[in-house]
Design an enzyme around this catalytic site. Sequence first.
Site, PDB file in Angstrom:
ATOM      1  N   GLN A  18     -10.567 -16.887 -33.614  1.00 35.60           N
ATOM      2  CA  GLN A  18     -10.165 -18.239 -33.225  1.00 35.60           C
ATOM      3  C   GLN A  18     -10.107 -19.195 -34.410  1.00 35.60           C
ATOM      4  OE1 GLN A  18     -13.205 -17.854 -29.701  1.00 35.60           O
ATOM      5  NE2 GLN A  18     -11.909 -19.575 -29.257  1.00 35.60           N
ATOM      6  N   HIS A 126     -17.122 -10.013 -30.882  1.00 36.74           N
ATOM      7  CA  HIS A 126     -16.702 -11.112 -30.001  1.00 36.74           C
ATOM      8  C   HIS A 126     -15.271 -10.826 -29.550  1.00 36.74           C
ATOM      9  CE1 HIS A 126     -16.869 -15.716 -29.148  1.00 36.74           C
ATOM     10  NE2 HIS A 126     -15.961 -15.149 -28.389  1.00 36.74           N
ATOM     11  N   GLU A 171     -20.669 -12.704 -24.811  1.00 35.77           N
ATOM     12  CA  GLU A 171     -20.090 -12.721 -23.471  1.00 35.77           C
ATOM     13  C   GLU A 171     -19.449 -11.394 -23.060  1.00 35.77           C
ATOM     14  OE1 GLU A 171     -17.654 -16.010 -22.478  1.00 35.77           O
ATOM     15  OE2 GLU A 171     -19.055 -17.474 -23.259  1.00 35.77           O
TER      16      GLU A 171
END
Length: 501
Positions: A18, A126, A171
């Site tokens: 990101q 991630h 996550e």
Amino acid sequence: MKKFKKDFIFSTSTCSYQIEGGRLEGGRTHSNWDKFTIDNFHIPPEGSTEREINSISVAANYYEKYQLDADIMKEMGVNGFAYNLDWARIFPNDSGIANEEGLDFYENAFKSLINNGIKPIPILYHWDTPLWLEEKGGTSSRVFLEAFRDLAKVLFKRLGKYTDIWFVSDENSSYTVQGYLDDYCPPGKKDEKEFWKAIYYLSISGAIAKEEFDKAIKLNYIQENSLLGIDHDWNPPVPYDKDDKDDIEACEKFNEYNLDLFLDPNLLGTFPDCFWNAIKKLDLDEIIIENDIEILKNNKLDLIGWNYYRPAIIAHPKRLNEQIQWQNKPSTFIGNEFVIVFPKNYRYTKWNWLIMPEHLSIGAHVLWNKYDKPLMILENGLGYFDKKEDGIVADDYRIEYLSEHLREVQKAISEGVNFIGYSAWTYCDIFSPSGGYRKKYGFVGVDFENSNLGRYPKSSMYWYKDVIKNLTTTNLEHIDYKKFSNDAKLSLKSRKDLWNK
Ligand code: BGP
């Protein structure tokens, strides 16, 4: 209200695909996110909350600006920076030989942080699987386990000396649901068997990383008493009707799938019943290897990273037949034993994310009592259509959101919960999986219209600086918003060494 302890970690978190860019630089090869954003490129009209899927080839160019960013973070006064290391930069192919240029990049980035008094808090995974590994089966195949062991070994050996807090993954829930059930994120599957296999291999890989972590400590690559944690975005369930036993039971079911399933394996060494029921129902017994379960039992993790943005309003499926006008359409989940609903009379962000800060402290007690492990908020932030005025963004709404949530962290600490840190999402404006570059979260703005990607301060950056500077006396109740936007304007004028480089 009890203040924060002197050694409390005030950090910001981000994620390589990101923020980093440099997607084919320094020996790197593409990951599943590069392919996904190229294949699904879509720019909705200005101001729309429709999903923007944009290029991440440059993103916020942390790859070239990591030193400037470390200097800006020093100005902010943070003492931590949580960041996942990009797997495809470390292992660009399946030769098993690590890419020295990739390791050098991360070592230099870590040194720039350390020299500025900032603790790197690395996350091993991630969501962005190297494309070569995805093509061999990725997270839902056994090949993931040994590839992950190689990654952990190389990173602990090379970077272990720089920090004492690591996380294995971010996550696993969002990644497995959005990647294997909803076709929302890469690898873009809609397959229950693949979903449960991905959960299994991610859980076992977390234990394998712990095995390698303990070996690295014995070999003095990593300091004694270092912590290896698991990050999770548990949304504490709130019953649609607090007096309705069906809704209350639905919350318990929700927790089995959204809490136990993603934390019990790596914190208690066991999978909950819903996992074993699914393995049986889907005839997946052959993936379960006795030695895996032994590794899981013997290598529990030390710390919980909790991504708290919002709780979830949960209802019994009977509500689907009731004529209720929801803010957003209800979402069901495999097993159909509960429904996530969006009642109108609540606070929401523009992207329909619920805002209920009080469930941060309520949920913190649940985690603390259930797992008895130290806790750190690893993500908390507000996505918004930030707009510049006089060269800065006066993001009072973000200051409001963050101070409400930080108050809940303080409350939980004063009630005995062992919070060791708070890491806000996110340092600077970056690519958002649900909002592209229009959904902004940063304390620091990035000028995406300008190829130089200049940084500029938002008033929230000076609010966070003030909170951290006065962490033992900070008062999160009375906020002088004007002061913080003036601080940002003044800094933009006076700190040419930092801004618009
Ligand atoms: C979390 C992810 C982060 C970040 C955050 C905000 O689930 O771990 O990577 O993206 O959500 O989500 P979004 O950017 O979609 O609003």
